[in-house]
Write an enzyme that holds these catalytic residues in place. Sequence first.
Site, short mmCIF file in Angstrom:
data_model
loop_
_atom_site.label_atom_id
_atom_site.label_comp_id
_atom_site.label_asym_id
_atom_site.label_seq_id
_atom_site.Cartn_x
_atom_site.Cartn_y
_atom_site.Cartn_z
N LEU A 139 4.76 -3.76 -1.41
CA LEU A 139 5.65 -3.31 -2.26
C LEU A 139 4.89 -2.49 -3.38
O LEU A 139 4.87 -3.19 -4.50
CB LEU A 139 6.79 -4.02 -2.81
CG LEU A 139 8.23 -3.29 -3.36
CD1 LEU A 139 8.72 -2.40 -2.38
CD2 LEU A 139 9.02 -4.18 -4.01
N LEU A 237 4.05 -7.77 -4.14
CA LEU A 237 4.45 -7.04 -5.56
C LEU A 237 3.23 -6.79 -6.22
O LEU A 237 2.60 -7.26 -7.02
CB LEU A 237 5.17 -8.13 -6.49
CG LEU A 237 6.69 -8.40 -5.71
CD1 LEU A 237 7.21 -9.51 -6.91
CD2 LEU A 237 7.55 -7.42 -5.22
N ASP A 238 2.86 -5.30 -5.99
CA ASP A 238 1.61 -4.93 -6.36
C ASP A 238 1.81 -4.41 -7.66
O ASP A 238 2.76 -3.64 -8.03
CB ASP A 238 1.23 -3.45 -5.63
CG ASP A 238 -0.11 -2.84 -6.07
OD1 ASP A 238 -0.94 -3.56 -5.86
OD2 ASP A 238 0.07 -1.90 -6.49
N ALA A 239 0.61 -4.80 -8.47
CA ALA A 239 0.83 -4.49 -9.90
C ALA A 239 2.17 -4.65 -10.90
O ALA A 239 2.39 -3.87 -11.76
CB ALA A 239 0.30 -3.00 -10.14
N VAL A 240 2.76 -5.72 -10.55
CA VAL A 240 4.15 -6.07 -10.88
C VAL A 240 4.09 -6.41 -12.36
O VAL A 240 4.96 -6.14 -13.18
CB VAL A 240 4.79 -7.36 -10.12
CG1 VAL A 240 4.05 -8.55 -10.39
CG2 VAL A 240 6.11 -7.22 -10.49
#
Length: 582
Positions: A139, A237-240
């Site tokens: 995501l 959760l990419d780069a969240v």
Amino acid sequence: MTTDFLSLEELKHKVNVLIGALYPHCDSQELTEQCLAAIGPRISKDVVAPERLWSEKDCLLITYGNSIREAGHKPLDTLQHFLHNHLQGVFSAVHVLPFFPFSSDDGFAVIDYTQVDPELGDWDDINALAQDFKLMADLVINHVSSQSLWFRNYQYGKDPGRGYFVEADPNYDLSNVVRPRTSPLLRKTDTADGTKHVWCTFSHDQVDVDFRNEKVLLEYLSIIGRYLDEGAQWIRLDAVAFLWKQLGTSCIHLHETHEVIKLVRLLTEYKNAHALLISETNVPNRENLTYFGNSNEAHIIYNFSLPPLVIHALLAGDCTYLKTWMMTMPPSPVGCTYLNFTASHDGVGLRPAEGLLDEGELQQMLQTLESFGGRISSRTDAEGNSKPYEANISLYDAFKGTYKGSDQWQVERLISSQTIMLAVEGIPAFYIHTLFATHNDYDKVKTTGHNRSINRCNWSLSDLNERLGKENGPGQRVFNELQRLIKIRAKQPAFHPNATQFTLHIRPEIFAFWRQSMQRNQSIFCIYNLSDQPQQLNLADINLISTENWVDLISGNAIEDLCDTITLAPYQNLWLTNYCSQ
């Protein structure tokens, strides 16, 4: 605790509280109902005890959808068949890096979250992978492609997209904003309302979305629901860490970001009790640990400090820094665990080594990696200084030698690094190119102009089969041995991701720790010679209980004399256990 222990009304109450704090301008009860509608109908209502969310049998493979190619076949189909034929029963889960239409960054500038990139395949191919493995999907939650429908609509003042992006005055002092790139933060953009400057944490093709707009939240909940419906169980959760923007702050790790993750976890668990959230936060260790929350944020966090420390230890032949870090690491909370990795599609992050490696050690490591063909990427700090951000190199080539230079132990060092990763508290994750002992891909760096491409090789299936089939070649040795070790690990209850772990103190050349199963019926002493010289180990120093029989799981050799002194060959690894379940 999963949301299956909550009634629907209790769930709505918790969601409503979070919504009320994040979006005080909205009708929180109405927005709560919209959130439930966005995530969609429930898939699984099972009650899942925290200790059963994962086990020692879990092991993750990280790959691009096109890491393996075959003429005339869709890459995802080729990948599925390779994994099914060679690695099913070895890995329990597979992370297919962004498989959506994209415009840059090898998938992380998403054009359309609801489609599979036709160059890779389609949703049927994703479903096929999800039948064989637990599937992790990305995501990419912080930003979208500048070529996405949302951004094009934003420029024309249309929905969906209007109000979805962060605007800022270029004259405002944004020097406190933390980011991993050296490009300008703001992108000048022509819109129907005139010239605007939009926020781009990573690149001008990756435009940050504005989670202060509740419509953006609903969009991403709908995307999560789609992923879960298509068979994904793990959501990355990419780069969240950069998700929430507030002028005058660092715009990283803000309180609101953590509240959004809590909200996403509640709704994801409501949708599917088996679903897991993985936070991707490539930051210093103490900051990274906050994403467990109070066992109510990410189920799993990347152990970002492990890669630079393991690489340093094997290049230096000294475990001092690795051991010191391990002693300070807290056991993961109930219902949470670590994701252990030593290589990925990105480079070796250096921010997670801040405060763990001193400057002299860091510079020596980077100089050595550069001598082995690596590239060093930089970022700009708050004072405008350029600082090393990551080392870009294939893990196999990172172990070409030591600080003394190249030598004959490259394969042994690589296997040792993975044997450490397999035994450390948490779930192990292997990058596919580590399995193949893939070299640096200089041609791809030249083609793309990006340092990270050095470790993003695309194998043709015929070339890969030749590498893995070459008798006693490095590809075959690594591929076969890592599979063997993973299968051994999967049978040991002391390697459950939440089993007890204690660090042992021997000497700098020998790294050692102890794992004990939660039922306390198995102990494993994990011992590693990190040096290129034989090392003497007095077994009395590790206090093996004399009333039990001990065996090395890796070699299969029994320990006859618990007071014996044994010789560890260069880079030899031991898993000594009192409970052999091979």
